[in-house]
Design a protein around this motif. Structure first.
Motif, short mmCIF file in Angstrom:
data_model
loop_
_atom_site.label_atom_id
_atom_site.label_comp_id
_atom_site.label_asym_id
_atom_site.label_seq_id
_atom_site.Cartn_x
_atom_site.Cartn_y
_atom_site.Cartn_z
N ASP A 1 0.87 -1.18 0.00
CA ASP A 1 0.00 0.00 0.00
C ASP A 1 0.91 1.24 0.00
O ASP A 1 1.34 1.71 1.05
CB ASP A 1 -0.87 -0.04 1.26
N SER A 2 1.20 1.75 -1.18
CA SER A 2 2.24 2.78 -1.26
C SER A 2 1.80 4.10 -0.62
O SER A 2 2.61 4.80 -0.02
CB SER A 2 2.70 2.98 -2.70
N LEU A 3 0.51 4.42 -0.70
CA LEU A 3 0.03 5.67 -0.10
C LEU A 3 0.28 5.66 1.42
O LEU A 3 0.78 6.62 1.99
CB LEU A 3 -1.47 5.84 -0.38
N ARG A 4 -0.06 4.53 2.05
CA ARG A 4 0.08 4.44 3.51
C ARG A 4 1.53 4.15 3.94
O ARG A 4 1.83 4.18 5.13
CB ARG A 4 -0.88 3.39 4.06
N LEU B 1 3.87 6.07 3.25
CA LEU B 1 4.44 7.42 3.18
C LEU B 1 5.71 7.57 4.02
O LEU B 1 6.71 8.14 3.57
CB LEU B 1 3.35 8.39 3.68
N ARG C 1 8.72 6.02 2.52
CA ARG C 1 9.17 6.75 1.32
C ARG C 1 9.99 7.98 1.67
O ARG C 1 10.97 8.28 1.00
CB ARG C 1 7.95 7.19 0.49
N THR D 1 -2.87 5.18 8.77
CA THR D 1 -4.10 4.97 8.02
C THR D 1 -5.14 5.95 8.56
O THR D 1 -4.90 6.63 9.55
CB THR D 1 -4.57 3.50 8.12
N SER D 2 -6.31 6.03 7.92
CA SER D 2 -7.26 7.09 8.28
C SER D 2 -7.88 6.91 9.66
O SER D 2 -7.97 7.85 10.43
CB SER D 2 -8.38 7.17 7.24
N CYS E 1 -6.32 12.64 5.86
CA CYS E 1 -5.66 12.68 4.56
C CYS E 1 -4.17 12.42 4.76
O CYS E 1 -3.68 12.46 5.88
CB CYS E 1 -5.94 13.98 3.81
N ALA E 2 -3.48 12.11 3.65
CA ALA E 2 -2.14 11.54 3.78
C ALA E 2 -1.07 12.59 4.07
O ALA E 2 -0.22 12.87 3.23
CB ALA E 2 -1.79 10.75 2.53
#
Ligand SMILES: *[C@@H]1O[C@H](CO)[C@@H](O)[C@H](O)[C@H]1NC(C)=O
Ligand SMILES: *[C@@H]1O[C@H](CO)[C@@H](O)[C@H](O)[C@H]1NC(C)=O
Ligand SMILES: *[C@@H]1O[C@H](CO)[C@@H](O)[C@H](O)[C@H]1NC(C)=O
Ligand SMILES: *[C@@H]1O[C@H](CO)[C@@H](O)[C@H](O)[C@H]1NC(C)=O
Ligand SMILES: *[C@@H]1O[C@H](CO)[C@@H](O)[C@H](O)[C@H]1NC(C)=O
Length: 439
Positions: free
Chosen positions: A287-290, A292, A295, A354-355, A387-388
């Protein structure tokens, strides 16, 4: 000849019991035992001293008197045996003790005074922590009492509230509670432990942020993806947030069951001064968005760059399992499996970016409390859609740096987040694995 009790402090390490031995040779001690009533040993520890004196025949009880200035005893304890652990003392202070034997005949015999200086240790102390208990919630009363006794929280630091047992409070309900807390607590209290699991939210704010930085209505009225006021405590070296910023960082004594909360408290206490060595796992998941945080994590901070005790690594995987060295577990998934397939050292933290991980009891994503169930001593999540933004979640660099420097869990975790308004902190606030003596 006037007997002068000379005590020699042998300081191994603040944690190992430190033995104060009577300055006379062992032979002298033995021969004196029958003629002179004296304190033989004072073992100093973290906020406590263990006193041992010679047993007197036909004794009714021993009266232990102590205080922070010589010949002025402000506290009295009774013991039936010739040893006593005196708890709830303040690190960094010198204490003066004497013991009086009250004999069955009515006669008494009093020792000379002995003084012991407790080392000053890093991190927030129990007397600086307030404890909020919901008298309306039997589990809160039980956990609060358990925590009070285990950590020796002074009674004047405890606030008894009447809180409705539901997930979310209205701002009006909350402000009445906040007002009661502010009016009740002494100004020496720097942070808060909240002894319940729900309510965890005040409108769109987390209850830990609302108690610390006041309720912020801006993002609730507009969008919870917005930013609100930043935490003035972020990345500072403050040891007294209430004194410095008029804020009391807060942390929930919460878990999925009361037994799990107690185990978490036990782990926090067990972690103190253990100086563990292990790993920080920053997960780069599918899950690349989460993911973060993996990264943007600075390559320069990998390995032991942040602390010689912690090997920081990025793991390209969705979970870790079979580990015994995960001191920090920074996840990037909505739900994490196999948390409990690891053995976390006492004081470890784990959280997932996560949210809705901070919706402790009713999230359709994984509750952050699953980390506590899996064996960590602290966790974090957001109670509404953030939001991320990395700034709304714990920054691994700051968390690892401050925690391993000797700060408590509540201090290091809070300092690692800039935007705290919707983030909820859970854990044993005073856990302090890298506690150290300050000279
Ligand atoms: C009480 O103290 C006196 C003077 O130090 C000593 O001579 C006596 O033996 C003590 N009595 C007991 C029961 O320890
Ligand atoms: C607690 O609050 C509820 C509702 O607000 C009230 O009915 C109850 O009497 C209160 N209990 C105490 C002990 O004050
Ligand atoms: C905090 O203390 C460290 C040394 O422990 C120092 O390097 C750093 O500059 C200090 N930070 C601030 C914001 O004062
Ligand atoms: C994270 O994983 C992706 C592939 O899923 C990879 O391209 C990227 O380099 C990884 N990032 C780090 C910091 O390892
Ligand atoms: C973890 O250990 C169990 C048995 O203890 C083993 O079956 C499993 O394959 C191991 N998993 C990993 C990822 O090493």
């Amino acid at each position: 000849m006037k007997h002068i009790l000379v005590v020699i402090y042998i300081f191994y390490c603040w944690l190992n019991n430190v033995v104060v031995i009577n300055g006379s040779s062992a032979g002298d001690v033995l021969s004196q035992q029958f003629t002179k009533f004296a304190i033989l040993q004072a073992v100093r520890g973290d906020e406590q001293v263990v006193l041992t004196w010679n047993a007197v025949p036909a004794v009714l009880e021993y009266v232990i008197e102590y205080g922070t200035s010589s010949q002025t005893y402000t506290k009295t304890l009774i013991s039936l045996s010739s040893s006593l652990t005196i708890t709830g003392l303040d690190n960094g202070f010198t204490y003066y003790f004497r013991v009086t034997a009250r004999l069955i005949t009515g006669a008494t015999n009093t020792t000379s005074e002995v003084s012991v200086r407790l080392p000053r240790l890093s991190g927030l102390r129990p007397r600086e922590l307030g404890l909020l208990i919901n008298d309306n919630d039997p589990e809160s009363v039980m956990i609060g009492e358990y925590y009070r006794t285990r950590r020796h929280i002074p009674s004047q630091n405890i606030v008894h509230l009447n809180v409705s047992i539901k997930v979310q409070l209205s701002s009006a309900e909350f402000l009445a509670l906040k007002d009661q807390v502010d009016r009740t607590l002494p100004t020496t209290v720097q942070a808060l432990a909240i002894a319940w699991t729900i309510p965890y939210r005040v409108e769109c704010n987390s209850i830990t942020s609302a108690f610390a930085l006041n309720y912020m209505d801006g993002p609730c009225k507009a969008s919870t993806c917005n930013w609100a006021a930043s935490s003035p405590y972020y990345k500072t070296n403050s040891t007294k947030p209430f004194t410095d910023f008029k804020m009391r960082p807060a942390m929930m004594l919460a878990a999925l069951t009361a037994d799990e909360t107690k185990s978490m408290i036990n782990r926090g206490i067990a972690s103190d001064g253990t100086h563990p060595r292990g790993s920080a796992y920053i997960m780069n998941t599918t899950d690349s968005l989460r993911s973060l945080r993996a990264r943007i994590f600075p390559v320069a901070n990998l390995g032991t760059a942040l602390s010689s005790s912690v090997n920081v690594q990025i793991r390209n995987a969705d979970w870790i399992s079979n580990t015994t060295d995960a001191l920090f577990y920074f996840q990037g998934l909505a739900s994490v499996i196999n948390i409990d397939r690891n053995e976390f050292p006492p004081g470890a933290i784990g959280d997932h970016l996560t949210s809705f991980g901070g919706m402790l009891t009713d999230s359709y994503q994984m509750s952050a409390l699953k980390f506590i169930a899996g064996g960590t001593t602290g966790t974090f999540g957001t109670v509404t859609e953030p939001c991320a933004y990395a700034e709304k979640f714990p920054d691994p660099t700051i968390m690892i740096q401050y925690y391993t420097k000797g700060e408590t869990l509540i201090e290091a975790y809070w300092k690692s987040i800039l935007q705290t308004f919707q983030g909820i902190f859970v854990g044993e606030p005073l856990a302090n694995p890298w506690k150290q003596e300050i000279v």
